[in-house]
Scaffold this motif. Structure first.
Motif, PDB file in Angstrom:
ATOM      1  N   ARG A 207      -3.732  18.089 -43.164  1.00  0.00           N
ATOM      2  CA  ARG A 207      -3.888  18.541 -44.062  1.00  0.00           C
ATOM      3  C   ARG A 207      -3.689  16.806 -45.148  1.00  0.00           C
TER       4      ARG A 207
ATOM      5  N   GLU B 102      -2.161  14.171 -44.804  1.00  0.00           N
ATOM      6  CA  GLU B 102      -1.179  13.597 -44.573  1.00  0.00           C
ATOM      7  C   GLU B 102      -2.262  12.962 -43.190  1.00  0.00           C
TER       8      GLU B 102
ATOM      9  N   GLN C 171      -1.740   9.541 -39.825  1.00  0.00           N
ATOM     10  CA  GLN C 171      -0.720   7.757 -39.509  1.00  0.00           C
ATOM     11  C   GLN C 171      -1.491   7.029 -38.042  1.00  0.00           C
TER      12      GLN C 171
ATOM     13  N   VAL D 173      -9.140  12.701 -46.425  1.00  0.00           N
ATOM     14  CA  VAL D 173      -8.231  11.685 -45.496  1.00  0.00           C
ATOM     15  C   VAL D 173      -8.718  11.536 -44.427  1.00  0.00           C
TER      16      VAL D 173
ATOM     17  N   LEU E 289       2.307   5.394 -41.810  1.00  0.00           N
ATOM     18  CA  LEU E 289       1.745   6.975 -42.494  1.00  0.00           C
ATOM     19  C   LEU E 289       1.334   6.317 -43.523  1.00  0.00           C
TER      20      LEU E 289
ATOM     21  N   ASP F 264       0.187   9.480 -46.863  1.00  0.00           N
ATOM     22  CA  ASP F 264       0.854  10.810 -47.271  1.00  0.00           C
ATOM     23  C   ASP F 264      -1.171  10.494 -48.719  1.00  0.00           C
TER      24      ASP F 264
ATOM     25  N   GLU G 257       1.565   7.244 -50.957  1.00  0.00           N
ATOM     26  CA  GLU G 257       2.368   6.559 -50.345  1.00  0.00           C
ATOM     27  C   GLU G 257       2.144   6.434 -49.350  1.00  0.00           C
TER      28      GLU G 257
END
Lengths: 80, 256
Positions: free
Chosen positions: B160, B162, B164, B204, B233, B235, B240
């Protein structure tokens, strides 16, 4: 005092290609060898001279040749 | 006697000038990139920006592994493929886009699905592996194979808003973590995103893929601090970034 072995005419180049071409020329030379660079006063001259010092090379001559053209003689440093 | 390195052409001097100016890259680093070979698994949301930046950077050989064809729903984020490419193999459209971007780069397309029978052969002669795949089975296979062959792996995953990303150095050192240390077993089916949860903000993968490309270049050049031992990580909704330490899981059943 060794004599100049490499010559670079950068009078038609602009920043940052002046620095790129100087760096590439120095890379191929032996430590202590001398490179003569011709370039225009102002940004070109200032930036190439600053780059050479930052990267551990020496500037052994810096003289005006007339017009806006300058001559810089750079001694290649030990390693880059 | 050491051989004198090949001179840059005037075109290459211009093309790579912004690398040549960097102390950490310079002529030596650029030559190293031109002599490097990277395998990118997946030419999708992550693989497209990874491939674009690696090709632009002058990584000499790029192996692209993807068995899919371009679908209209890919175009919202998979930036190497265009509307006229719908229905074509992604490896074809990726190869054309990369060739147009940088003719110095040799693209080796593999229009196959990575599996146990081909993974080791495909990986054998590359310097770094980048995982841009979209499923757990492939991620385990990529990680296990890269670990066995001691190939650094730059891995990322998205959900979505996010993402990593990390680097598994696969250097054989006892404290090096692998993908299985992080995720010992695949999540049970109920935990996988369902269809209506498969949304992703298009930028993203662009962001995470760019980070993968940067980490790959750092590994190839041997500069800076990679994400080895750390999981980044991201977001994007909150914008962040944070990193957590990654440790080798003593119970991990690495496939050595």
């Amino acid at each position: 005092m060794p004599s100049v072995t490499e010559h670079l005419d950068l009078t038609t180049d602009v920043c940052p290609m002046t620095v790129v071409r100087t760096r590439l020329a120095l890379e191929d030379m032996a430590a202590g060898a001398l490179l003569e660079v011709r370039l225009l006063e102002g940004e070109s001259l200032d930036n190439v001279a600053a780059y050479c010092l930052e990267d551990g090379h020496g500037i052994v001559a810096r003289e005006a040749l007339g017009g806006r053209t300058w001559r810089l003689v750079v001694r290649r440093g030990d390693d880059d | 006697m050491t051989e004198r390195p090949a001179a840059f052409t005037p075109e290459q001097m211009e093309r790579y000038s912004r690398h040549l100016l960097l102390r950490e890259v310079g002529p030596r680093g650029q030559r190293r990139l031109l002599a490097s070979r990277v395998m990118v698994v997946g030419a999708g949301g992550l693989g497209c920006p990874v491939l674009a930046y690696l090709a632009a950077a002058g990584v000499g050989t790029l192996d692209v592994v993807d068995s899919d064809v371009v679908e209209p729903s890919n175009l919202q984020r998979q930036i190497l493929h265009g509307t006229p490419d719908i229905g074509r193999p992604k490896t074809d459209s990726a190869r054309e886009a990369l060739a147009a971007l940088n003719p110095d780069v040799r693209v080796v397309p593999h229009a196959v699905r990575l599996d146990e029978t081909n993974a080791a052969d495909l990986m054998a002669s590359v310097d770094v592996v980048v995982d841009g795949s979209d499923n757990f089975a492939t991620r385990y296979l990529v990680s296990d194979t890269a670990r066995r062959l001691r190939k650094p792996l730059v891995a990322a995953a998205l959900f979505r808003f996010e993402g990593q990303v990390t680097v598994f150095p696969n250097d054989g050192l006892p404290d090096s973590a692998c993908y299985r240390c992080l995720f010992p077993t695949p999540p049970p089916p109920g935990f996988l995103p369902s269809c209506q949860e498969a949304g992703i903000l298009g930028a993203v993968p662009g962001l995470l893929g760019s980070i993968q490309a940067a980490e790959t270049l750092k590994v190839l050049l041997g500069i800076g601090e990679s994400l080895a031992g750390r999981l980044l990580l991201v977001d994007v909704l909150a914008m962040e970034f944070r990193t957590v330490r990654l440790h080798r899981n003593p119970a991990c059943r690495h496939e050595e």
